[in-house]
Design a protein around this motif. Structure first.
Motif, short mmCIF file in Angstrom:
data_model
loop_
_atom_site.label_atom_id
_atom_site.label_comp_id
_atom_site.label_asym_id
_atom_site.label_seq_id
_atom_site.Cartn_x
_atom_site.Cartn_y
_atom_site.Cartn_z
N LYS A 192 2.15 1.82 -3.50
CA LYS A 192 1.04 2.27 -4.33
C LYS A 192 0.76 3.75 -4.08
CE LYS A 192 -3.89 1.43 -5.22
NZ LYS A 192 -5.07 0.60 -4.87
N GLN A 193 0.76 4.16 -2.84
CA GLN A 193 0.52 5.56 -2.49
C GLN A 193 1.59 6.46 -3.09
OE1 GLN A 193 0.18 5.87 1.76
NE2 GLN A 193 -1.76 4.74 1.84
N ARG A 221 4.98 16.31 1.68
CA ARG A 221 4.60 14.89 1.62
C ARG A 221 5.75 14.06 1.08
NH1 ARG A 221 3.42 10.67 3.37
NH2 ARG A 221 1.80 9.26 2.58
N GLU A 257 1.13 6.77 -6.94
CA GLU A 257 -0.01 7.65 -7.23
C GLU A 257 0.33 9.11 -6.91
OE1 GLU A 257 -3.13 5.84 -4.97
OE2 GLU A 257 -3.62 4.40 -6.56
N PHE A 258 1.11 9.31 -5.87
CA PHE A 258 1.57 10.65 -5.51
C PHE A 258 2.43 11.24 -6.63
CE2 PHE A 258 5.18 13.01 -3.54
CZ PHE A 258 4.49 14.13 -3.10
N GLU A 302 0.83 -1.20 0.00
CA GLU A 302 0.00 0.00 0.00
C GLU A 302 0.86 1.25 0.00
OE1 GLU A 302 -3.31 2.31 -0.29
OE2 GLU A 302 -3.13 0.12 -0.50
N SER A 303 1.98 1.23 0.72
CA SER A 303 2.84 2.41 0.77
C SER A 303 3.46 2.70 -0.59
CB SER A 303 3.93 2.23 1.83
OG SER A 303 4.76 1.12 1.52
#
Length: 220
Positions: free
Chosen positions: A7-8, A49, A11-12, A4-5
């Motif tokens: 993937k994030q 971020r 996408e970022f 998930e990290s």
């Protein structure tokens, strides 16, 4: 399965226009079907971020077992600044950071390093964007070693392209380890990008181009 990290983070990068698909000439001279341009981060929220993504990787890998963070000019400058801030803010690890000028300053404090001045025995980590053929690393290490007798232990990048370096049987990351003893840690690599795109659908042509490119230039 992609985490998930990761993937994030992919996408970022895509949302910020940092990860793009098409045809791009890399520093190595290769024509790549994708490109990572960290110069496209343009807002405070984005760079904040981004620093958090880097800081998490640094924290998990090194903890506080280093003395300072270096960002090579030019793209490494905002990266190291943001990562240093996020390390202090999110993990309570307050470390000095510094970067270099492309040309040495001949007035004021002089020199070609800005920020922390490395000392003999320091353990330095490098914050960069990507490694393609390893050219930038070979330019960076002499800058650090000319400043002090430092140990460059680890390097953190956004994307490991997994491409061969100067030798056809080794990737640039492998060569960096062999030549300089530097362990390279990437937030994601090219296989993660492909896995993510497959899961999204609609990227058949991009994936075909990436697979051709990987067959020619990548080694795993």
């Amino acid at each position: 399965m992609i985490s998930e990290s990761k993937k994030q983070f992919i996408e970022f990068m895509m949302a910020a226009g940092v990860l793009r698909f098409g045809e791009f000439k890399t520093k190595s001279g290769r024509l790549s079907p994708y490109f990572v341009n960290t110069g496209n981060y343009r807002t405070g929220a984005q760079i904040s971020r981004l620093g958090e993504f880097y800081a998490q990787c640094i924290h998990e890998t090194c903890g506080d077992r280093f003395d300072a963070m270096f960002g090579p000019a030019y793209k490494g400058i905002p990266l190291v600044t943001s990562a240093a801030g996020a390390l202090a803010r999110c993990h309570g690890t307050d470390k000095p950071f510094f970067f270099n000028r492309k040309e040495a300053k001949d007035h004021g404090e002089g020199g070609n390093l800005v920020g922390y001045q490395p000392q003999d025995g320091d353990r330095i980590i490098i914050i960069e964007d990507v490694i393609t053929a390893g050219t930038a690393v070979r330019e960076t290490v002499p800058v650090l070693l000319s400043a002090a007798q430092v140990q460059v232990s680890d390097m953190f990048i956004s994307v490991n392209r997994c491409e061969i370096g100067q030798q056809s049987d080794r990737t640039a990351v492998m060569e960096v380890k062999e030549e300089f003893g530097i362990d390279v840690h990437a937030l994601v690599d090219v296989r993660d990008l492909c896995e993510y795109l497959r899961g999204q659908g609609g990227y058949a042509e991009v994936l075909e181009a990436m697979e051709r490119y990987m067959d020619r230039y990548c080694k795993f």
